[in-house]
Design a protein around this motif. Structure first.
Motif, mmCIF file in Angstrom:
data_model
loop_
_atom_site.group_PDB
_atom_site.id
_atom_site.type_symbol
_atom_site.label_atom_id
_atom_site.label_comp_id
_atom_site.label_asym_id
_atom_site.label_seq_id
_atom_site.Cartn_x
_atom_site.Cartn_y
_atom_site.Cartn_z
ATOM 1 N N ARG A 253 1.350 -4.208 7.060
ATOM 2 C CA ARG A 253 1.722 -3.078 7.677
ATOM 3 C C ARG A 253 -0.184 -2.957 8.549
ATOM 4 N N GLY B 114 0.701 -0.579 -0.205
ATOM 5 C CA GLY B 114 0.094 0.050 -0.279
ATOM 6 C C GLY B 114 0.911 1.412 -0.313
ATOM 7 N N ALA C 111 8.578 -9.770 -1.272
ATOM 8 C CA ALA C 111 8.030 -11.174 -1.612
ATOM 9 C C ALA C 111 7.715 -11.432 -2.511
ATOM 10 N N VAL D 237 9.501 13.621 0.029
ATOM 11 C CA VAL D 237 9.233 14.901 -1.459
ATOM 12 C C VAL D 237 8.801 14.515 -1.830
#
Ligand SMILES: Cc1cc2nc3c(=O)[nH]c(=O)nc-3n(C[C@H](O)[C@H](O)[C@H](O)COP(=O)(O)OP(=O)(O)OC[C@H]3O[C@@H](n4cnc5c(N)ncnc54)[C@H](O)[C@@H]3O)c2cc1C
Length: 367
Positions: free
Chosen positions: A33, A9, A159, A44
């Motif tokens: 996560r 994500g 992975a 940035v």
């Protein structure tokens, strides 16, 4: 069974997922996560590519997503013993937690199903499509998910990449970031890059709101000693930094340095219906910038999956063709990075000029 499963994500995964859904594909995004999550990054949007793709794919960045000072005015380059170099460029600055969450939510609004705390263990391809084994991180469950296409946007330690290329030797750099709430005597409207021409390492200073951030990049296992024994004494001597100051937060990450394998085609970031994007594909620029190439490769992976669905064919060849210009532009920047690295150490001003040349070429590049 999904048309596309996107793994990760970050900006690459969010862009790929949103555009796949926009193209009519039933899309699942899996993130290991809990969201929102932060990422060790200066946050940035450096170049024209990153800024215009963000606008095109997600819209104007809202003020709630940038952090004070909102926009930087440019980058400053320092080599000891030389005048500093400056690249003028208006660039949004963010915490990646906020930027990436905004992007993933936009994908969700487009119809993408988002599952966080879901770690992809591996991917396999067979006659009936792709299969992913997924570990639920809250309940420890193990599930299998099926998809026609998989887009691996799972960052430097991917992975998905390991499943496709189990024998690939990946050289890693290590980055350590420290966040302080102390004053530091440099302009907050610039990101400051320090390059050591003798020891060949970088460190970066930037500011977000009241915080001063130090990001040191070095060889795996050597960065902590470099930060303590070289960088902090240098900052103490030149800027009055107190080396005993305790950071509010300390974190770190690694970067995959796959340039040589990518340019020689020993590593090709796609196979059948599994496509790698962003850091998973080794597409971070030699300047350290990677959000723009994650967005670009994510967008092109979506384009390849949509085209392959219409034709009923594998997506890898189309994708590799579509990212050819990006790989070429990274190769050109890499040649400039090598030129800067091999500047004679006794001529620091030439080193500054060469680093500025590379950074200028990077922010203005088209692909
Ligand atoms: C110190 C530092 C400073 C940087 N500063 C800048 C900057 O200012 N501007 C810039 O453009 N670039 C910068 N970069 C580079 C930039 O951070 C990366 O290039 C960019 O984040 C790549 O985006 P991505 O989408 O490919 O991967 P990521 O942003 O790394 O996202 C990958 C996602 O995949 C998830 N994931 C990992 N494994 C799995 C799994 N097995 N299953 C499910 N999900 C998984 C991760 O949790 C993560 O959310 C910096 C990098 C570093 C290290």
């Amino acid at each position: 069974m999904w048309d596309v499963v996107v793994v990760g994500g970050g900006p690459g995964g969010a862009a790929a997922a949103k555009l796949c859904a926009q193209g009519g594909l039933k899309t699942l995004l899996l993130e290991t996560r809990a969201l929102p999550r932060d990422k060790v990054c200066s946050g940035v949007l450096f170049g024209d590519t990153a800024q215009s793709l963000t606008r095109e794919i997600f819209g104007q960045i809202p003020e709630s997503v940038t952090v004070a000072p909102g926009h930087l005015l440019g980058q400053a380059v320092y080599v000891h013993g030389a005048e500093r170099g400056v690249i003028e460029q208006r660039m949004p600055i963010t915490w990646r937690r906020d930027l990436d969450h905004w992007m993933v939510r936009a994908a969700e609004r487009e119809g993408v199903t988002v599952r966080d705390s879901a770690r992809v263990l591996d991917v396999s391809q067979g006659g009936d499509g792709c299969r992913l084994r997924v570990r639920g991180r809250t309940d420890g469950s193990l599930r299998e998910v099926g998809a026609t296409y998989v887009i691996g946007a799972d960052g430097a330690t991917s992975a998905v990449r390991k499943s496709l290329f189990p024998g690939l030797k990946v050289p890693y750099n290590q980055e350590i970031r420290e966040c302080y709430d102390i004053a530091f005597p440099l302009e907050k409207t610039y990101i400051h890059t320090f390059y050591d021409a003798v020891l060949k390492y970088w460190f970066i200073i930037n500011f977000k709101g009241p915080y001063f951030l130090l990001e040191v990049s070095g060889k795996l296992g050597e960065t902590s000693a470099l930060k303590e024994n070289v960088v902090k004494p240098y900052l103490a001597q030149e800027y009055g930094f107190d080396p005993s100051a305790v950071p509010l937060k300390l974190d770190g990450t690694v970067e995959a340095k796959l340039y040589e394998q990518l340019f020689s085609r020993a590593f090709v970031p796609a196979q059948g219906n599994v496509l790698l994007v962003g850091d998973a594909a080794g597409l971070q620029l030699p300047t350290g910038e990677g959000i723009g190439s994650a967005l670009l490769s994510g967008a092109r992976a979506a384009e390849a999956a949509i085209a392959a669905t219409r034709r009923g064919s594998a997506a890898a060849d189309t994708y590799l063709h579509l990212i050819g210009d990006l790989v070429d532009s990274i190769e050109q920047l890499y040649a400039l990075a090598v030129k800067a690295r091999f500047t004679p150490a006794d001529d620091p001003q030439v080193t500054v000029e060469r680093v500025v040349e590379m950074m200028e070429a990077s922010v203005r590049r088209v692909a």
